[in-house]
Design a protein around this motif. Structure first.
Motif, mmCIF file in Angstrom:
data_model
loop_
_atom_site.group_PDB
_atom_site.id
_atom_site.type_symbol
_atom_site.label_atom_id
_atom_site.label_comp_id
_atom_site.label_asym_id
_atom_site.label_seq_id
_atom_site.Cartn_x
_atom_site.Cartn_y
_atom_site.Cartn_z
ATOM 1 N N ASP A 250 4.463 -28.189 11.001
ATOM 2 C CA ASP A 250 5.834 -28.700 10.922
ATOM 3 C C ASP A 250 6.494 -28.264 9.615
ATOM 4 N N LYS B 53 13.179 -22.074 8.605
ATOM 5 C CA LYS B 53 14.446 -22.192 9.329
ATOM 6 C C LYS B 53 15.644 -21.946 8.421
ATOM 7 N N ALA C 212 3.310 -21.224 12.770
ATOM 8 C CA ALA C 212 4.024 -22.481 12.577
ATOM 9 C C ALA C 212 5.176 -22.688 13.557
ATOM 10 N N LYS D 88 7.219 -24.537 9.514
ATOM 11 C CA LYS D 88 8.332 -24.258 10.419
ATOM 12 C C LYS D 88 9.648 -24.635 9.755
ATOM 13 N N LEU D 89 9.682 -25.819 9.132
ATOM 14 C CA LEU D 89 10.921 -26.247 8.471
ATOM 15 C C LEU D 89 11.324 -25.251 7.393
ATOM 16 N N HIS E 289 19.324 -22.004 12.877
ATOM 17 C CA HIS E 289 18.572 -20.867 13.439
ATOM 18 C C HIS E 289 17.160 -20.863 12.898
ATOM 19 N N PRO E 290 16.157 -20.349 13.580
ATOM 20 C CA PRO E 290 16.176 -19.874 14.955
ATOM 21 C C PRO E 290 16.130 -21.040 15.946
ATOM 22 N N SER F 154 5.209 -25.974 16.520
ATOM 23 C CA SER F 154 5.879 -27.255 16.327
ATOM 24 C C SER F 154 7.328 -27.209 16.808
ATOM 25 N N THR G 52 17.416 -39.368 6.573
ATOM 26 C CA THR G 52 17.246 -37.914 6.596
ATOM 27 C C THR G 52 18.127 -37.232 7.636
ATOM 28 N N THR G 53 19.102 -37.949 8.186
ATOM 29 C CA THR G 53 19.924 -37.368 9.248
ATOM 30 C C THR G 53 20.551 -36.035 8.848
ATOM 31 N N GLU G 54 21.114 -35.996 7.648
ATOM 32 C CA GLU G 54 21.895 -34.819 7.265
ATOM 33 C C GLU G 54 21.078 -33.744 6.579
ATOM 34 N N PHE G 55 19.779 -33.976 6.430
ATOM 35 C CA PHE G 55 18.943 -32.932 5.841
ATOM 36 C C PHE G 55 18.380 -32.076 6.959
ATOM 37 N N ALA G 56 18.399 -30.747 6.780
ATOM 38 C CA ALA G 56 17.882 -29.894 7.839
ATOM 39 C C ALA G 56 17.098 -28.737 7.228
ATOM 40 N N ASN H 75 18.221 -35.783 16.759
ATOM 41 C CA ASN H 75 19.159 -35.215 15.811
ATOM 42 C C ASN H 75 19.152 -33.692 15.932
ATOM 43 N N ILE I 272 21.016 -25.424 6.340
ATOM 44 C CA ILE I 272 22.355 -25.942 6.607
ATOM 45 C C ILE I 272 22.581 -27.110 5.664
ATOM 46 N N LEU J 49 14.801 -30.522 4.428
ATOM 47 C CA LEU J 49 13.982 -31.567 5.036
ATOM 48 C C LEU J 49 12.516 -31.351 4.694
ATOM 49 N N LYS K 13 20.200 -31.459 14.108
ATOM 50 C CA LYS K 13 19.925 -30.754 12.853
ATOM 51 C C LYS K 13 18.446 -30.586 12.591
ATOM 52 N N HIS K 14 17.608 -31.415 13.229
ATOM 53 C CA HIS K 14 16.165 -31.265 13.046
ATOM 54 C C HIS K 14 15.541 -30.465 14.183
#
Ligand code: SF4
Lengths: 286, 154
Positions: A46, A53, B6, A49-50, B78-79, B10, A197-201, B48, A56, A205, B50-51
């Motif tokens: 996880d 990305k 990764a 992956k974060l 993205h992606p 996930s 954490t809604t606005e964190f991406a 959400n 934003i 995050l 955004k996640h």
């Protein structure tokens, strides 16, 4: 020289331990719910992956606040490992939470703001108890320094049993586990989407996730402090304490913030005060 | 090696029910129950966008919800990938010629995986989501080259 090595080692090893513990948490949770569960390395998947990305951001100060959350947690953990002042560690932990709250408040999203408000109430609930814990330790050992606390010739748990119960009680709030999982609403996203954490991406995050792992290790070390005389007993106590948190997470429903505040300030703070008075009379008066 | 796997391992999903008869939506929700245990693949249902990495859509698109669908898609970083669940989401299905219906999901946003059926079984939905997770990797590679695959037609 030795200290620098220790600091580097802590910064590298703590997130690995924190991630594996989180993975074990998810596995045990799944087994308790009669599922197979994700692999133990899932939190690392996880996280990476974060980090891969797109970034934003809603307001650019968010990045700074997420970064501060991570750094303050890191500093608190490093100070613990270097056996420094307990009171200072507590303040730095409070700074970390403040950074997260400010990060959530710097956006205009209502969900993130409600999450931030709830987190503030959580801080209001657990902070007096944490301070009571540290004052209790001071009364017994006569020092705020972890160095002296470890040198104390008895298990702290025998002198501070009620304070230990109060501490495990507020640990559920601090770890954002189920009965008091108000601000992030991990399992109830229909309520306030994802709260604080809604606005964190994306990578931001990820920074917060990493900060949580440092926090987890630090809080477990706090449990170990009560058993610091014998290191093996301390490690067993830390693991048992963590298992207890997972168990409570799975068997309890979520409560509202009013009930949380009432319960924490009556039960946890009451227990802590009783223990404080007992220890005070024993060590200062007699 | 953890790094490379990764993205595939996930996929976090957000699901949106456009205009379905509720058949597909119920199947998606039943996929997310502990019976099928999608968490063993790392799939988490987040509320959400955004996640989220994967947008799971059921039902045909009409004039009212096209804007909402586009909005959710645009908020995902993205992606990202889109899975269309059911005949309605793939092509419009039984609502295809209706006066208020635009058609399938791909009339508004690019779709990566189509899962046909009326309604598809949870196993098929799971397979579709895992296919989309593999597509994420390819998109990441293209992202590095500077081009974003399937940029939204608008
Ligand atoms: S594909 Fe069938 S079950 Fe799914 S929304 Fe359309 S009509 Fe309903």
């Amino acid at each position: 020289m030795k200290e620098i090595a220790l600091v580097l080692l802590t910064i590298i090893i703590a997130p690995i331990i924190g991630g594996i513990l989180t993975g074990i948490d998810r596995k045990i949770t799944a087994r308790m719910q009669n599922r197979f569960g994700p692999p133990i390395l899932q939190p690392f998947y996880d996280l990476f992956k974060l980090f891969s990305k797109e970034t934003i951001v809603v307001s650019s100060t968010q990045i700074l606040y997420a970064f501060l959350f991570l750094v303050f947690n890191m500093v608190a953990l490093v100070m613990f490992v270097l056996k420094m002042d307990l009171l200072l560690i507590l303040f730095i932990l409070a700074f970390a939470v403040t950074a997260l709250i400010l990060g959530a408040m710097s956006t205009n999203s209502p969900y993130s703001r409600i999450g931030a408000h709830r987190e503030l109430i959580c801080v209001l609930a657990y902070e007096p108890v944490l301070i009571a814990v540290i004052i209790g330790i001071y009364f017994v050992t006569g020092s705020f320094k972890i160095n002296d606390v470890i040198k104390h010739n008895n298990f702290l748990i025998f002198e501070l049993p009620f304070i230990f119960i109060a501490f495990t009680y507020v640990l559920t709030i601090k770890l954002r586990k189920s009965p008091f999982d108000l601000s992030t609403s991990h399992h109830a996203h229909q309520e306030i989407v994802k709260g604080i954490t809604t606005e964190f991406a994306g990578p931001i995050l990820g920074l917060i996730e990493l900060g949580h792992w440092y926090e987890l290790v630090l809080l477990l070390l706090f449990i170990g402090l009560f058993f610091a005389k014998n290191i093996i007993v301390a490690i067993i106590a830390m693991l048992l304490g963590y298992f207890l948190e997972i168990l409570i997470d799975n068997i309890s429903a979520r409560l509202t913030w009013k009930i949380m505040l009432r319960l924490t300030w009556s039960i946890a703070l009451g227990l802590a005060l009783v223990n404080l008075i007992w220890v005070y009379i024993r060590y200062r008066v007699l | 090696m953890i790094f490379r796997k990764a993205l595939k391992k996930s996929p976090w999903i957000v699901h949106y029910d456009c205009n379905s008869c509720n058949g597909c939506d119920i199947e998606i929700l039943s996929t997310l129950t502990p019976v099928y245990d999608v968490e063993r693949f790392g799939i988490i249902n987040v509320g959400n966008p955004k996640h989220a990495d994967i947008l799971v859509v059921s039902g045909s698109v009409n004039h009212r919800n096209a804007r909402v669908l586009k909005n959710i898609y645009d908020q995902m970083p993205h992606p990202k990938a889109v899975v269309a669940i059911g005949a309605c989401a793939c092509s419009g299905g039984i609502f295809k010629e209706c006066y208020n219906t635009l058609g399938g999901v791909d009339t508004v946003i690019p779709v990566d995986v189509y899962v046909p059926g009326c309604a598809p079984r949870p196993e098929a939905i799971m397979e579709g989501i895992l296919k989309a997770a593999e597509i994420l990797e390819e998109k990441k590679k293209n992202m590095k080259k500077g081009e974003i695959l399937n940029a939204a037609k608008s």
